[in-house]
Design a protein around this motif. Structure first.
Motif, PDB file in Angstrom:
ATOM      1  N   THR A 169     -13.287  -2.762   3.529  1.00 30.79           N
ATOM      2  CA  THR A 169     -13.870  -3.827   4.340  1.00 30.79           C
ATOM      3  C   THR A 169     -15.386  -3.867   4.184  1.00 30.79           C
ATOM      4  O   THR A 169     -16.012  -4.919   4.340  1.00 30.79           O
ATOM      5  CB  THR A 169     -13.504  -3.628   5.827  1.00 30.79           C
ATOM      6  OG1 THR A 169     -12.104  -3.828   5.970  1.00 30.79           O
ATOM      7  CG2 THR A 169     -14.224  -4.614   6.719  1.00 30.79           C
ATOM      8  N   ARG A 172      -4.459  -0.727  -0.419  1.00 36.20           N
ATOM      9  CA  ARG A 172      -3.271  -0.247   0.277  1.00 36.20           C
ATOM     10  C   ARG A 172      -2.253   0.287  -0.730  1.00 36.20           C
ATOM     11  O   ARG A 172      -1.589   1.307  -0.494  1.00 36.20           O
ATOM     12  CB  ARG A 172      -2.652  -1.361   1.118  1.00 36.20           C
ATOM     13  CG  ARG A 172      -3.505  -1.800   2.296  1.00 36.20           C
ATOM     14  CD  ARG A 172      -2.712  -2.662   3.273  1.00 36.20           C
ATOM     15  NE  ARG A 172      -2.163  -3.865   2.666  1.00 36.20           N
ATOM     16  CZ  ARG A 172      -2.785  -5.041   2.628  1.00 36.20           C
ATOM     17  NH1 ARG A 172      -4.006  -5.167   3.144  1.00 36.20           N
ATOM     18  NH2 ARG A 172      -2.207  -6.100   2.079  1.00 36.20           N
ATOM     19  N   LYS A 192      -7.772  -0.376   4.299  1.00 32.96           N
ATOM     20  CA  LYS A 192      -8.452  -1.605   4.707  1.00 32.96           C
ATOM     21  C   LYS A 192      -9.879  -1.321   5.155  1.00 32.96           C
ATOM     22  O   LYS A 192     -10.820  -2.039   4.794  1.00 32.96           O
ATOM     23  CB  LYS A 192      -7.672  -2.282   5.832  1.00 32.96           C
ATOM     24  CG  LYS A 192      -8.310  -3.586   6.291  1.00 32.96           C
ATOM     25  CD  LYS A 192      -7.472  -4.274   7.356  1.00 32.96           C
ATOM     26  CE  LYS A 192      -8.128  -5.576   7.795  1.00 32.96           C
ATOM     27  NZ  LYS A 192      -7.322  -6.275   8.824  1.00 32.96           N
ATOM     28  N   ARG A 193     -10.059  -0.265   5.938  1.00 32.90           N
ATOM     29  CA  ARG A 193     -11.394   0.047   6.457  1.00 32.90           C
ATOM     30  C   ARG A 193     -12.333   0.498   5.330  1.00 32.90           C
ATOM     31  O   ARG A 193     -13.530   0.178   5.346  1.00 32.90           O
ATOM     32  CB  ARG A 193     -11.300   1.121   7.536  1.00 32.90           C
ATOM     33  CG  ARG A 193     -10.593   0.626   8.798  1.00 32.90           C
ATOM     34  CD  ARG A 193     -10.194   1.775   9.693  1.00 32.90           C
ATOM     35  NE  ARG A 193     -11.370   2.491  10.180  1.00 32.90           N
ATOM     36  CZ  ARG A 193     -11.319   3.707  10.715  1.00 32.90           C
ATOM     37  NH1 ARG A 193     -10.163   4.365  10.777  1.00 32.90           N
ATOM     38  NH2 ARG A 193     -12.419   4.283  11.157  1.00 32.90           N
ATOM     39  N   GLU A 196       1.313   3.571   7.908  1.00 29.96           N
ATOM     40  CA  GLU A 196       0.426   2.737   8.726  1.00 29.96           C
ATOM     41  C   GLU A 196      -0.974   3.328   8.783  1.00 29.96           C
ATOM     42  O   GLU A 196      -1.972   2.600   8.741  1.00 29.96           O
ATOM     43  CB  GLU A 196       1.004   2.563  10.129  1.00 29.96           C
ATOM     44  CG  GLU A 196       2.234   1.666  10.170  1.00 29.96           C
ATOM     45  CD  GLU A 196       1.980   0.319   9.492  1.00 29.96           C
ATOM     46  OE1 GLU A 196       0.941  -0.317   9.782  1.00 29.96           O
ATOM     47  OE2 GLU A 196       2.816  -0.094   8.662  1.00 29.96           O
ATOM     48  N   ARG A 197      -1.050   4.628   8.899  1.00 26.98           N
ATOM     49  CA  ARG A 197      -2.362   5.294   8.868  1.00 26.98           C
ATOM     50  C   ARG A 197      -3.064   5.017   7.542  1.00 26.98           C
ATOM     51  O   ARG A 197      -4.264   4.701   7.514  1.00 26.98           O
ATOM     52  CB  ARG A 197      -2.187   6.796   9.062  1.00 26.98           C
ATOM     53  CG  ARG A 197      -3.467   7.617   8.940  1.00 26.98           C
ATOM     54  CD  ARG A 197      -3.148   9.090   8.901  1.00 26.98           C
ATOM     55  NE  ARG A 197      -4.343   9.933   8.752  1.00 26.98           N
ATOM     56  CZ  ARG A 197      -4.308  11.222   8.415  1.00 26.98           C
ATOM     57  NH1 ARG A 197      -3.130  11.819   8.210  1.00 26.98           N
ATOM     58  NH2 ARG A 197      -5.428  11.906   8.281  1.00 26.98           N
ATOM     59  N   GLU A 232     -11.038   9.585   5.921  1.00 30.53           N
ATOM     60  CA  GLU A 232     -11.619   9.506   7.259  1.00 30.53           C
ATOM     61  C   GLU A 232     -13.088   9.911   7.250  1.00 30.53           C
ATOM     62  O   GLU A 232     -13.918   9.294   7.923  1.00 30.53           O
ATOM     63  CB  GLU A 232     -10.817  10.379   8.217  1.00 30.53           C
ATOM     64  CG  GLU A 232      -9.427   9.822   8.480  1.00 30.53           C
ATOM     65  CD  GLU A 232      -8.523  10.731   9.279  1.00 30.53           C
ATOM     66  OE1 GLU A 232      -7.453  10.277   9.718  1.00 30.53           O
ATOM     67  OE2 GLU A 232      -8.895  11.918   9.468  1.00 30.53           O
ATOM     68  N   ARG A 253      -2.537   2.509   5.392  1.00 28.34           N
ATOM     69  CA  ARG A 253      -2.921   1.103   5.284  1.00 28.34           C
ATOM     70  C   ARG A 253      -4.223   0.837   6.036  1.00 28.34           C
ATOM     71  O   ARG A 253      -5.105   0.108   5.562  1.00 28.34           O
ATOM     72  CB  ARG A 253      -1.813   0.213   5.837  1.00 28.34           C
ATOM     73  CG  ARG A 253      -0.570   0.141   4.970  1.00 28.34           C
ATOM     74  CD  ARG A 253       0.384  -0.923   5.468  1.00 28.34           C
ATOM     75  NE  ARG A 253       1.589  -0.953   4.660  1.00 28.34           N
ATOM     76  CZ  ARG A 253       2.735  -0.389   5.030  1.00 28.34           C
ATOM     77  NH1 ARG A 253       2.826   0.225   6.195  1.00 28.34           N
ATOM     78  NH2 ARG A 253       3.785  -0.453   4.240  1.00 28.34           N
ATOM     79  N   SER A 254      -4.330   1.410   7.230  1.00 24.69           N
ATOM     80  CA  SER A 254      -5.549   1.230   8.017  1.00 24.69           C
ATOM     81  C   SER A 254      -6.761   1.836   7.318  1.00 24.69           C
ATOM     82  O   SER A 254      -7.825   1.211   7.240  1.00 24.69           O
ATOM     83  CB  SER A 254      -5.368   1.864   9.397  1.00 24.69           C
ATOM     84  OG  SER A 254      -6.572   1.812  10.140  1.00 24.69           O
TER      85      SER A 254
END
Length: 270
Positions: A262, A12, A258-259, A251-252, A44, A254-255
């Motif tokens: 993960t 992040r 994380k993904r 926020e985008r 993405e 951070r997501s």
């Protein structure tokens, strides 16, 4: 003893720090522009079941035609060529550009523990718009450093040197990395190559500068691609808490961060 920084926190820090520095902290509520926007689109694509470089270029071209703010002339020319001919520009002048180094940062998050994928993915993604071996190898150097910092390894230069040597990288890139421990920041010049110059400052800062506040007040102050690369390395080293303030589309980002991490199995994804 300080608690280890989880990998997802570092990730992040990479993307949020990159975006904040790229914008210079001027519009944290705004949208990503330029290379930061292209980096998010690459992130993405990396989350797809299989990465498709043609689909990636379509993502970039679609955004560029719809918005395109902050895109440099060389990248714009490259995207136009890809759209028209479905092929990269031929090698030529004007490609000593630090922009691609920022754009490919998400590959370091996705492939931190997969050196071969990291090197190959970084190289081929840079070459889509900037078919210049020196720029591509400079991006590889930066991403190897990022991957090591993400894994909590602050002494990243030996791994960068090893990766460049193992792949017969451009001599000027290897020489630039080797000299980082032995020079002062004002001695860095990139040998006249803009991508090397930006990477030298970023790697030097991550290696030498222990005070994050001083780094953010100096080489990471932004706006621009060079500052964004410095911030990405600082974020990988220190985590998101070291980023001084909000960033566009945080926020985008951070997501996405994380993904991307993960998929790792080291158990530190908080």
């Amino acid at each position: 003893m300080a608690r280890p920084i989880p990998v997802a926190n570092r990730a992040r820090g990479v993307l949020v720090g990159l975006a904040r520095a790229h914008a210079g902290g001027t519009d944290p509520a705004g949208e990503l522009v330029g290379e930061a926007a292209l980096a998010a689109l690459l992130a993405e694509e990396l989350l797809e079941t299989e990465v498709d470089l043609r689909r990636l270029t379509e993502r970039w071209i679609t955004w560029w035609r719809r918005d395109g703010r902050g895109i440099g002339p060389r990248t714009g020319e490259a995207l136009e060529h890809l759209a028209r001919y479905d092929a990269p520009l031929p090698p030529g002048g004007g490609m000593a550009d630090p922009g691609p180094l920022v754009r490919v940062v998400p590959i370091a998050l996705a492939a931190a523990s997969q050196p071969r994928n990291l090197v190959g993915g970084t190289w081929h993604t840079v070459m889509l718009t900037h078919p210049d071996a020196t720029t591509a190898w400079t991006a590889v150097a930066a991403n190897v450093a990022l991957s090591q910092l993400l894994l909590g390894r602050r002494d990243f230069l030996p791994d960068v040197i090893e990766a460049l040597q193992a792949n017969d990288a451009a001599v000027e890139v290897l020489s630039a990395v080797r000299r980082i421990p032995f020079v002062q920041q004002d001695e860095l010049d990139g040998g006249g190559h803009a991508a090397i110059a930006s990477a030298e400052v970023a790697l030097w800062t991550a290696h030498h500068e222990s005070r994050v506040d001083r780094a953010w007040a100096g080489p990471a102050a932004g706006p621009g691609d060079g500052a964004a690369l410095v911030a990405a390395l600082l974020g990988a080293r220190e985590g998101e808490q070291a980023v001084p303030g909000p960033a566009p589309e945080s926020e985008r980002l951070r997501s996405l961060a994380k993904r991307l991490v993960t998929r790792r199995t080291d158990g530190q994804t908080d």
